[in-house]
Motif scaffolding. Structure first.
Motif, mmCIF file in Angstrom:
data_model
loop_
_atom_site.group_PDB
_atom_site.id
_atom_site.type_symbol
_atom_site.label_atom_id
_atom_site.label_comp_id
_atom_site.label_asym_id
_atom_site.label_seq_id
_atom_site.Cartn_x
_atom_site.Cartn_y
_atom_site.Cartn_z
ATOM 1 N N VAL A 21 5.064 -5.564 12.271
ATOM 2 C CA VAL A 21 3.666 -5.374 11.860
ATOM 3 C C VAL A 21 3.259 -6.482 10.888
ATOM 4 C CG1 VAL A 21 2.116 -3.879 10.546
ATOM 5 C CG2 VAL A 21 3.596 -2.908 12.288
ATOM 6 N N ARG A 22 4.154 -6.826 9.967
ATOM 7 C CA ARG A 22 3.855 -7.879 8.994
ATOM 8 C C ARG A 22 3.634 -9.216 9.693
ATOM 9 N NH1 ARG A 22 8.347 -7.479 5.858
ATOM 10 N NH2 ARG A 22 7.566 -5.547 4.985
ATOM 11 N N ARG A 25 0.286 -9.168 11.546
ATOM 12 C CA ARG A 25 -0.839 -9.372 10.623
ATOM 13 C C ARG A 25 -0.959 -10.825 10.215
ATOM 14 N NH1 ARG A 25 0.219 -4.212 6.842
ATOM 15 N NH2 ARG A 25 -0.851 -2.667 8.102
ATOM 16 N N ILE A 28 -2.427 -12.777 13.103
ATOM 17 C CA ILE A 28 -3.864 -12.518 13.232
ATOM 18 C C ILE A 28 -4.633 -13.273 12.159
ATOM 19 C CG2 ILE A 28 -5.640 -10.743 13.017
ATOM 20 C CD1 ILE A 28 -3.592 -8.788 14.265
ATOM 21 N N ALA A 29 -4.113 -13.249 10.939
ATOM 22 C CA ALA A 29 -4.802 -13.910 9.831
ATOM 23 C C ALA A 29 -4.856 -15.420 10.025
ATOM 24 C CB ALA A 29 -4.112 -13.570 8.518
ATOM 25 N N VAL A 39 1.091 -8.828 18.359
ATOM 26 C CA VAL A 39 0.532 -7.471 18.274
ATOM 27 C C VAL A 39 1.223 -6.578 19.291
ATOM 28 C CG1 VAL A 39 -1.536 -6.086 18.693
ATOM 29 C CG2 VAL A 39 -1.683 -8.161 17.322
ATOM 30 N N LYS A 63 -1.263 2.757 12.961
ATOM 31 C CA LYS A 63 -0.961 1.342 12.705
ATOM 32 C C LYS A 63 -1.284 0.481 13.915
ATOM 33 C CE LYS A 63 2.732 2.256 9.385
ATOM 34 N NZ LYS A 63 2.193 1.667 8.182
ATOM 35 N N ARG A 66 -5.082 0.074 14.162
ATOM 36 C CA ARG A 66 -5.613 -0.846 13.154
ATOM 37 C C ARG A 66 -5.271 -2.295 13.492
ATOM 38 N NH1 ARG A 66 -4.408 2.793 7.729
ATOM 39 N NH2 ARG A 66 -6.048 4.314 8.152
ATOM 40 N N LEU A 67 -4.064 -2.518 14.009
ATOM 41 C CA LEU A 67 -3.689 -3.874 14.418
ATOM 42 C C LEU A 67 -4.560 -4.354 15.568
ATOM 43 C CD1 LEU A 67 0.203 -4.173 14.454
ATOM 44 C CD2 LEU A 67 -1.402 -5.554 13.192
ATOM 45 N N ARG A 70 -8.035 -5.191 14.297
ATOM 46 C CA ARG A 70 -8.050 -6.453 13.572
ATOM 47 C C ARG A 70 -7.949 -7.633 14.518
ATOM 48 N NH1 ARG A 70 -4.357 -6.903 8.092
ATOM 49 N NH2 ARG A 70 -5.428 -5.188 7.115
ATOM 50 N N SER A 71 -7.100 -7.483 15.504
ATOM 51 C CA SER A 71 -6.898 -8.563 16.480
ATOM 52 C C SER A 71 -8.189 -8.817 17.259
ATOM 53 C CB SER A 71 -5.778 -8.183 17.435
ATOM 54 O OG SER A 71 -5.598 -9.171 18.394
#
Length: 75
Positions: A21-22, A25, A28-29, A39, A63, A66-67, A70-71
């Motif tokens: 997950v980290r 993220r 994605i960022a 993802v 989770k 939410r991922l 965000r993606s």
């Protein structure tokens, strides 16, 4: 006798899910090209953690949702 072994399996599953997950993220960022793959890998790691009893299924679903959200926003 089984408890320590099962606890170890759960800890490993939870840890790998958190790491996935980290990294998803971070991908994605940074808007990297392989964000979708990371993802997908994170979702798979979360599902495996649920299967092994590391995390609750609703927590994993939250989770993953939410991922994905965000993606989709960053894409």
């Amino acid at each position: 006798r089984q408890a320590p072994r099962r606890a170890g399996v759960k800890i490993l599953a939870r840890s790998s899910a958190r790491t996935a997950v980290r990294s998803a993220r971070a991908a994605i960022a940074s808007k990297s090209a392989d964000a979708a793959d990371s993802v997908r890998a994170a979702a798979s790691a979360l599902d495996k953690a649920v299967k092994r009893g590391g995390i609750h299924k609703n927590a994993a679903a939250r989770k993953k949702s939410r991922l994905a959200k965000r993606s989709a926003q960053k894409a």
